[in-house]
Motif scaffolding. Structure first.
Motif, mmCIF file in Angstrom:
data_model
loop_
_atom_site.group_PDB
_atom_site.id
_atom_site.type_symbol
_atom_site.label_atom_id
_atom_site.label_comp_id
_atom_site.label_asym_id
_atom_site.label_seq_id
_atom_site.Cartn_x
_atom_site.Cartn_y
_atom_site.Cartn_z
ATOM 1 N N SER A 49 0.827 -1.202 0.000
ATOM 2 C CA SER A 49 0.000 0.000 0.000
ATOM 3 C C SER A 49 0.864 1.254 0.000
ATOM 4 C CB SER A 49 -0.919 0.025 1.227
ATOM 5 O OG SER A 49 -1.928 -0.950 1.150
ATOM 6 N N VAL A 50 1.920 1.242 0.791
ATOM 7 C CA VAL A 50 2.803 2.413 0.872
ATOM 8 C C VAL A 50 3.469 2.665 -0.473
ATOM 9 C CG1 VAL A 50 4.830 3.393 2.006
ATOM 10 C CG2 VAL A 50 3.183 2.067 3.336
ATOM 11 N N GLU A 51 3.957 1.609 -1.111
ATOM 12 C CA GLU A 51 4.587 1.770 -2.418
ATOM 13 C C GLU A 51 3.590 2.265 -3.460
ATOM 14 O OE1 GLU A 51 8.212 -1.489 -2.096
ATOM 15 O OE2 GLU A 51 6.359 -2.062 -3.143
ATOM 16 N N ALA A 52 2.362 1.771 -3.380
ATOM 17 C CA ALA A 52 1.325 2.213 -4.315
ATOM 18 C C ALA A 52 1.013 3.689 -4.118
ATOM 19 C CB ALA A 52 0.069 1.372 -4.137
ATOM 20 N N MET A 53 0.908 4.113 -2.872
ATOM 21 C CA MET A 53 0.669 5.531 -2.612
ATOM 22 C C MET A 53 1.840 6.377 -3.091
ATOM 23 S SD MET A 53 -1.366 5.755 1.053
ATOM 24 C CE MET A 53 -0.265 4.699 2.012
ATOM 25 N N CYS A 77 3.555 5.863 -5.585
ATOM 26 C CA CYS A 77 3.415 5.957 -7.041
ATOM 27 C C CYS A 77 2.235 6.829 -7.455
ATOM 28 C CB CYS A 77 3.259 4.562 -7.648
ATOM 29 S SG CYS A 77 4.764 3.592 -7.641
ATOM 30 N N GLY A 78 1.510 7.348 -6.480
ATOM 31 C CA GLY A 78 0.383 8.210 -6.795
ATOM 32 C C GLY A 78 -0.882 7.474 -7.174
ATOM 33 N N LYS A 79 -1.072 6.292 -6.609
ATOM 34 C CA LYS A 79 -2.235 5.475 -6.974
ATOM 35 C C LYS A 79 -3.238 5.364 -5.819
ATOM 36 C CE LYS A 79 -0.101 4.771 -10.793
ATOM 37 N NZ LYS A 79 -0.552 5.435 -12.028
ATOM 38 N N PRO A 80 -4.527 5.303 -6.137
ATOM 39 C CA PRO A 80 -5.516 5.038 -5.091
ATOM 40 C C PRO A 80 -5.400 3.585 -4.633
ATOM 41 C CG PRO A 80 -6.583 5.064 -7.229
ATOM 42 C CD PRO A 80 -5.151 5.476 -7.458
ATOM 43 N N THR A 125 -12.134 10.896 -8.448
ATOM 44 C CA THR A 125 -11.745 10.453 -7.108
ATOM 45 C C THR A 125 -10.453 9.652 -7.159
ATOM 46 O OG1 THR A 125 -14.050 10.379 -6.396
ATOM 47 C CG2 THR A 125 -12.480 9.130 -5.083
ATOM 48 N N ARG A 126 -10.298 8.829 -8.200
ATOM 49 C CA ARG A 126 -9.047 8.070 -8.347
ATOM 50 C C ARG A 126 -7.854 9.012 -8.419
ATOM 51 N NH1 ARG A 126 -12.001 4.997 -12.489
ATOM 52 N NH2 ARG A 126 -10.645 5.888 -14.108
ATOM 53 N N SER A 127 -7.989 10.060 -9.212
ATOM 54 C CA SER A 127 -6.902 11.023 -9.368
ATOM 55 C C SER A 127 -6.624 11.765 -8.063
ATOM 56 C CB SER A 127 -7.250 12.020 -10.476
ATOM 57 O OG SER A 127 -6.200 12.941 -10.661
ATOM 58 N N GLU A 128 -7.692 12.172 -7.384
ATOM 59 C CA GLU A 128 -7.535 12.896 -6.123
ATOM 60 C C GLU A 128 -6.865 12.025 -5.063
ATOM 61 O OE1 GLU A 128 -10.257 14.598 -2.436
ATOM 62 O OE2 GLU A 128 -11.228 13.986 -4.303
ATOM 63 N N LEU A 129 -7.309 10.773 -4.952
ATOM 64 C CA LEU A 129 -6.710 9.860 -3.969
ATOM 65 C C LEU A 129 -5.257 9.574 -4.302
ATOM 66 C CD1 LEU A 129 -9.628 7.309 -3.447
ATOM 67 C CD2 LEU A 129 -8.767 8.969 -1.783
ATOM 68 N N GLY A 130 -4.938 9.504 -5.589
ATOM 69 C CA GLY A 130 -3.550 9.297 -5.987
ATOM 70 C C GLY A 130 -2.658 10.420 -5.507
ATOM 71 N N MET A 131 -3.111 11.659 -5.671
ATOM 72 C CA MET A 131 -2.318 12.803 -5.221
ATOM 73 C C MET A 131 -2.212 12.838 -3.702
ATOM 74 S SD MET A 131 -3.389 15.838 -7.905
ATOM 75 C CE MET A 131 -5.159 15.502 -7.940
ATOM 76 N N ARG A 132 -3.313 12.524 -3.032
ATOM 77 C CA ARG A 132 -3.276 12.498 -1.570
ATOM 78 C C ARG A 132 -2.366 11.375 -1.062
ATOM 79 N NH1 ARG A 132 -9.355 12.018 0.111
ATOM 80 N NH2 ARG A 132 -8.338 11.509 2.100
ATOM 81 N N GLY A 133 -2.365 10.250 -1.772
ATOM 82 C CA GLY A 133 -1.518 9.134 -1.377
ATOM 83 C C GLY A 133 -0.041 9.461 -1.470
ATOM 84 N N ARG A 134 0.356 10.129 -2.545
ATOM 85 C CA ARG A 134 1.759 10.514 -2.683
ATOM 86 C C ARG A 134 2.166 11.469 -1.562
ATOM 87 N NH1 ARG A 134 6.840 9.315 -4.929
ATOM 88 N NH2 ARG A 134 8.090 11.164 -4.526
ATOM 89 N N ALA A 135 1.306 12.447 -1.266
ATOM 90 C CA ALA A 135 1.608 13.389 -0.189
ATOM 91 C C ALA A 135 1.714 12.661 1.153
ATOM 92 C CB ALA A 135 0.524 14.467 -0.126
#
Length: 239
Positions: free
Chosen positions: A156-160, A162-165, A205-215
């Motif tokens: 999960s951490v690696e996926a976040m 990478c900017g992924k939901p 939402t996928r795009s938004e969660l991806g950006m939040r995940g990277r942050a």
């Protein structure tokens, strides 16, 4: 000295099921074996580190102090590629490194059911090295991690990063133990199909969660951040 525990090495079977009807503990040793090991270790080691509060209760009674330190990763290999809002066939990834523990059978049953109504691609990350897997991350639109444990893992951490939901199961009683901005979509075996469906239907939402995940990964899991925490712990250990 300090001991670092990760999960299956200390996940007592009955205790794990007290707050989680979905958990799989088949990879953990017998309770007696884990107890004996912890007793032996704690004779010489006063303090321990765990990655989250799912692991914490299994070891707290054995040590004088237990520290919760998030998983650390090197962000350098993970270039964020946020999901596009106009993608025609979203790509869903899952890594069945431990199918029973992660809930792979349930996840793939949900995928099969959703394929009847939605146009998307599904790939399993397997039989490839880590570098190849990271390259595949960049193409993903949704990543499904583990839905039985009650907490997220390294995947999960690696996926976040990478900017992924990310879809994973966070136990209700643990949710408030995580930082409030944790962007993981919470799913268990009973509702994972609905959670995947939600992300399929909501590209923004996928795009938004991806950006939040990277942050989130940068703020809590970057090795440069975590090492500062570790240094403070080491500095206060009795000499």
């Amino acid at each position: 000295m300090i001991m670092h525990h990760w999960g299956n090495d200390v996940r007592f079977h009955e205790q794990a099921r007290e707050n989680n009807p979905y958990v799989y503990t088949g990879d953990s040793p017998a309770n007696e074996v884990m107890h004996d090991r912890l007793v032996q270790i704690s004779r010489y080691v006063d303090e321990a580190i765990v990655q989250d509060y799912e692991v914490y209760p299994y070891v707290e009674r054995y040590y004088k102090k237990v520290h919760v330190v998030p998983i650390a990763i090197d962000l350098e290999p993970f270039t964020p590629v946020f999901p596009k809002k106009d993608v025609r066939r979203p790509l869903i990834l899952h890594a069945p490194t431990n199918p029973d523990f992660k809930g792979t059978l349930v996840i793939e049953a949900a995928i099969k059911q959703l394929e009847k109504s939605y146009d998307f691609q599904y790939l399993r990350i397997e039989k490839m090295n880590h570098e190849e897997a990271v390259k595949l991350f960049s193409e993903a639109d949704i990543i499904v991690d583990q839905i039985r444990c009650g907490s997220h893992g390294l995947f999960s951490v690696e996926a976040m990063a990478c900017g992924k939901p990310v879809i994973a199961y966070i136990r209700d009683d643990l949710a408030l133990k995580f930082p409030p901005e944790l962007p993981i979509v919470n799913a268990n075996p009973d509702n994972v199909a609905d959670r995947i469906k939600f992300l399929l239907e909501n590209p923004e939402t996928r795009s938004e969660l991806g950006m939040r995940g990277r942050a989130y990964a940068e703020k809590y899991h970057d090795k440069k951040v975590v090492v500062d925490t570790l240094e403070r712990i080491y500095e206060q250990l009795p000499s």
